[in-house]
Design a protein around this motif. Structure first.
Motif, mmCIF file in Angstrom:
data_model
loop_
_atom_site.group_PDB
_atom_site.id
_atom_site.type_symbol
_atom_site.label_atom_id
_atom_site.label_comp_id
_atom_site.label_asym_id
_atom_site.label_seq_id
_atom_site.Cartn_x
_atom_site.Cartn_y
_atom_site.Cartn_z
ATOM 1 N N LYS A 47 0.853 -1.189 0.000
ATOM 2 C CA LYS A 47 0.000 0.000 0.000
ATOM 3 C C LYS A 47 0.885 1.234 0.000
ATOM 4 N N ILE A 48 0.545 2.162 -0.869
ATOM 5 C CA ILE A 48 1.306 3.403 -0.982
ATOM 6 C C ILE A 48 0.333 4.556 -0.833
ATOM 7 N N ARG A 49 0.730 5.506 -0.012
ATOM 8 C CA ARG A 49 -0.142 6.671 0.190
ATOM 9 C C ARG A 49 0.665 7.930 -0.112
ATOM 10 N N LEU A 50 0.148 8.717 -1.031
ATOM 11 C CA LEU A 50 0.736 10.001 -1.375
ATOM 12 C C LEU A 50 -0.297 11.059 -1.037
ATOM 13 N N PHE A 51 -0.045 11.771 0.036
ATOM 14 C CA PHE A 51 -0.980 12.741 0.605
ATOM 15 C C PHE A 51 -2.251 12.037 1.072
ATOM 16 N N ILE A 52 -3.308 12.026 0.290
ATOM 17 C CA ILE A 52 -4.569 11.461 0.772
ATOM 18 C C ILE A 52 -4.896 10.098 0.149
ATOM 19 N N PRO A 53 -4.826 9.919 -1.189
ATOM 20 C CA PRO A 53 -5.264 8.633 -1.748
ATOM 21 C C PRO A 53 -4.297 7.504 -1.395
ATOM 22 N N GLU A 54 -4.840 6.316 -1.211
ATOM 23 C CA GLU A 54 -4.037 5.133 -0.926
ATOM 24 C C GLU A 54 -4.249 4.140 -2.054
ATOM 25 N N VAL A 55 -3.157 3.673 -2.645
ATOM 26 C CA VAL A 55 -3.233 2.707 -3.737
ATOM 27 C C VAL A 55 -2.454 1.458 -3.356
ATOM 28 N N THR A 56 -2.880 0.344 -3.904
ATOM 29 C CA THR A 56 -2.158 -0.913 -3.724
ATOM 30 C C THR A 56 -1.578 -1.297 -5.076
ATOM 31 N N PRO A 58 2.072 -3.570 -6.952
ATOM 32 C CA PRO A 58 3.249 -4.392 -6.683
ATOM 33 C C PRO A 58 4.428 -3.504 -6.267
ATOM 34 N N LEU A 59 5.211 -4.013 -5.344
ATOM 35 C CA LEU A 59 6.328 -3.224 -4.839
ATOM 36 C C LEU A 59 7.342 -2.912 -5.933
ATOM 37 N N TRP A 60 7.527 -3.826 -6.888
ATOM 38 C CA TRP A 60 8.491 -3.568 -7.956
ATOM 39 C C TRP A 60 8.084 -2.358 -8.783
ATOM 40 N N MET A 61 6.784 -2.158 -8.943
ATOM 41 C CA MET A 61 6.315 -1.022 -9.723
ATOM 42 C C MET A 61 6.603 0.293 -8.987
ATOM 43 N N ALA A 62 6.413 0.281 -7.685
ATOM 44 C CA ALA A 62 6.719 1.468 -6.889
ATOM 45 C C ALA A 62 8.224 1.759 -6.905
ATOM 46 N N LEU A 63 9.023 0.701 -6.815
ATOM 47 C CA LEU A 63 10.484 0.879 -6.861
ATOM 48 C C LEU A 63 10.934 1.400 -8.223
ATOM 49 N N LEU A 64 10.352 0.868 -9.270
ATOM 50 C CA LEU A 64 10.690 1.323 -10.614
ATOM 51 C C LEU A 64 10.306 2.792 -10.801
ATOM 52 N N GLY A 65 9.122 3.152 -10.318
ATOM 53 C CA GLY A 65 8.682 4.543 -10.432
ATOM 54 C C GLY A 65 9.593 5.503 -9.693
#
Length: 82
Positions: A47-56, A58-65
């Protein structure tokens, strides 16, 4: 051109700096391999939260971003410096 200069230029053959196994290429390939291993070891959802919205995602996608964003920031800083 002196004989020493022409001998040293011909002896190297130009392969030391442009060869397939140049130190820079080996280090970049090693870092890329380590990055891929790190990404593929972290494939579970998170789960990743940037300010208010929370999205789920894959961790690899977050790392790549974050890696892409970091690379763009680094490239911008280097371009602005030079």
């Amino acid at each position: 051109m002196s004989p020493k200069t022409s001998e040293s230029a011909g002896a190297s053959g130009g392969t030391s700096s442009g060869g397939l196994l140049a130190p820079g290429r080996v280090s970049v390939a090693t870092l890329a391999l380590l990055a891929l291993i790190f990404v593929f070891e972290n494939t579970r959802g998170t789960k990743i939260r940037l300010f208010i919205p929370e999205v789920t995602m894959p961790l690899w996608m977050a790392l790549l971003g974050t890696g892409v964003i970091g690379g763009l920031c680094g490239a911008y800083a280097v371009k602005r410096r030079g």
